[in-house]
Write a protein that holds these residues in place. Structure first.
Motif, PDB file in Angstrom:
ATOM      1  N   ALA A 119       0.833  -1.209   0.000  1.00  0.00           N
ATOM      2  CA  ALA A 119       0.000   0.000   0.000  1.00  0.00           C
ATOM      3  C   ALA A 119       0.868   1.260   0.000  1.00  0.00           C
ATOM      4  O   ALA A 119       0.552   2.252  -0.670  1.00  0.00           O
ATOM      5  N   HIS A 159      -7.970  -5.548  -3.081  1.00  0.00           N
ATOM      6  CA  HIS A 159      -6.652  -5.794  -2.496  1.00  0.00           C
ATOM      7  C   HIS A 159      -5.618  -6.180  -3.558  1.00  0.00           C
ATOM      8  O   HIS A 159      -4.463  -5.732  -3.484  1.00  0.00           O
ATOM      9  N   ILE A 162      -4.475  -3.057  -5.522  1.00  0.00           N
ATOM     10  CA  ILE A 162      -3.502  -2.250  -4.781  1.00  0.00           C
ATOM     11  C   ILE A 162      -2.127  -2.910  -4.852  1.00  0.00           C
ATOM     12  O   ILE A 162      -1.105  -2.237  -5.039  1.00  0.00           O
ATOM     13  N   LEU A 206      -8.907   4.156   2.767  1.00  0.00           N
ATOM     14  CA  LEU A 206      -7.669   3.718   2.122  1.00  0.00           C
ATOM     15  C   LEU A 206      -7.552   4.333   0.732  1.00  0.00           C
ATOM     16  O   LEU A 206      -6.469   4.784   0.324  1.00  0.00           O
ATOM     17  N   LEU A 210      -4.568   6.709  -0.756  1.00  0.00           N
ATOM     18  CA  LEU A 210      -3.847   6.342  -1.970  1.00  0.00           C
ATOM     19  C   LEU A 210      -3.952   7.444  -3.023  1.00  0.00           C
ATOM     20  O   LEU A 210      -2.965   7.779  -3.683  1.00  0.00           O
ATOM     21  N   SER A 218      -1.412   5.406   3.985  1.00  0.00           N
ATOM     22  CA  SER A 218      -1.883   4.193   3.296  1.00  0.00           C
ATOM     23  C   SER A 218      -1.366   2.948   3.992  1.00  0.00           C
ATOM     24  O   SER A 218      -2.098   1.972   4.186  1.00  0.00           O
ATOM     25  N   MET A 222      -3.849   0.280   5.934  1.00  0.00           N
ATOM     26  CA  MET A 222      -3.849  -1.118   5.512  1.00  0.00           C
ATOM     27  C   MET A 222      -3.503  -2.018   6.691  1.00  0.00           C
ATOM     28  O   MET A 222      -4.109  -3.087   6.873  1.00  0.00           O
TER      29      MET A 222
END
Length: 244
Positions: A119, A159, A162, A206, A210, A218, A222
């Motif tokens: 992240a 997920h 990312i 999140l 980002l 971030s 996370m």
């Protein structure tokens, strides 16, 4: 070779072609790249895709069927179809996860190291196109008509996208392996408006970090997100006994 040898070789074990096919199909189903009620390509098509014999493909499909991941349907619209993973996951996986909890703890530890760093890098490297795609996944998961199975599939996409945006293929591969291991446990989680709301709020926060290219925030968000996920899995496996 002495017990104190500096080499760390592993013993060779025989592995059938069908096992390689099975593992790839199983991963695609667990990661919900092959969705519930989706028809898997025919044996002939799979044999071309994998450059393998139809017998090897048939053996792999039989393994998937034995695990309750697919079913064969007959008739004009017959074929092999993916079964919903979340429908009866609490009956199928809770005991197995509890039995292998020490392994799950190691995966949680690994995840706590890998995903926050992914992240952090993604915040620095995400392109506008990648941010737009991530936003679309999050918005889709907020749709009131989003089913349990689709919601879990979108969580995986969030997920993994990312991880991919980190720009490091090794991180991406590691997180894909992590999700393959923990998804059966995540599929145990109850599905309700409250659960969706909490997850969406965390994903939105999140996304904002980002999109602001704030790597430190971030990383921290996370870390908090996956820590809460681990705690929820523990509670579901060992403390709760309902079938929600």
């Amino acid at each position: 070779m002495s017990a104190n040898s500096p080499w760390h070789f592993e013993k060779v074990t025989p592995k059938k072609v069908s096992d390689f096919i099975f593992e790839q199909l199983e991963e695609a189903i667990i990661l919900k790249e092959l969705m519930s009620d989706e028809q898997i390509p025919s044996e002939r098509e799979l044999s071309v895709i994998f450059s393998a014999s139809r017998l090897a493909v048939r053996e792999a499909l039989a393994q998937l069927e034995a695990l309750g991941l697919v079913e064969k349907r007959v008739g004009a619209k017959g074929g092999t179809f993916v079964l919903p993973l979340t429908l009866n996951s609490h009956r199928r996986n809770r005991e197995e996860i509890a039995k292998n909890w020490e392994v799950m703890l190691k995966i949680f530890e690994f995840r706590a190291v890998i995903e926050p760093e992914a992240a952090f890098l993604a915040a620095e490297r995400m392109t506008d196109e990648e941010l737009k795609q991530l936003q679309e996944y999050i918005e889709a998961s907020m749709n009131p008509d989003c089913s349990r199975e689709v919601f879990r599939a979108l969580d995986v996409k969030i997920h993994l996208s990312i991880a991919q945006a980190s720009g490091n293929p090794y991180l991406g591969k590691a997180i894909r392996q992590i999700r393959t291991k923990i998804n059966p446990a995540l599929d145990l989680m109850p599905f309700s408006a409250h659960v969706r709301s909490v997850n969406n709020q965390e994903h939105e926060a999140l996304f904002l970090a980002l999109s602001s290219h704030d790597g430190l925030k971030s990383r921290e968000l996370m870390k908090q997100h996956i820590s809460m996920s681990a705690e929820a899995i523990y509670s579901r496996v060992f403390k709760e006994h309902d079938d929600i």
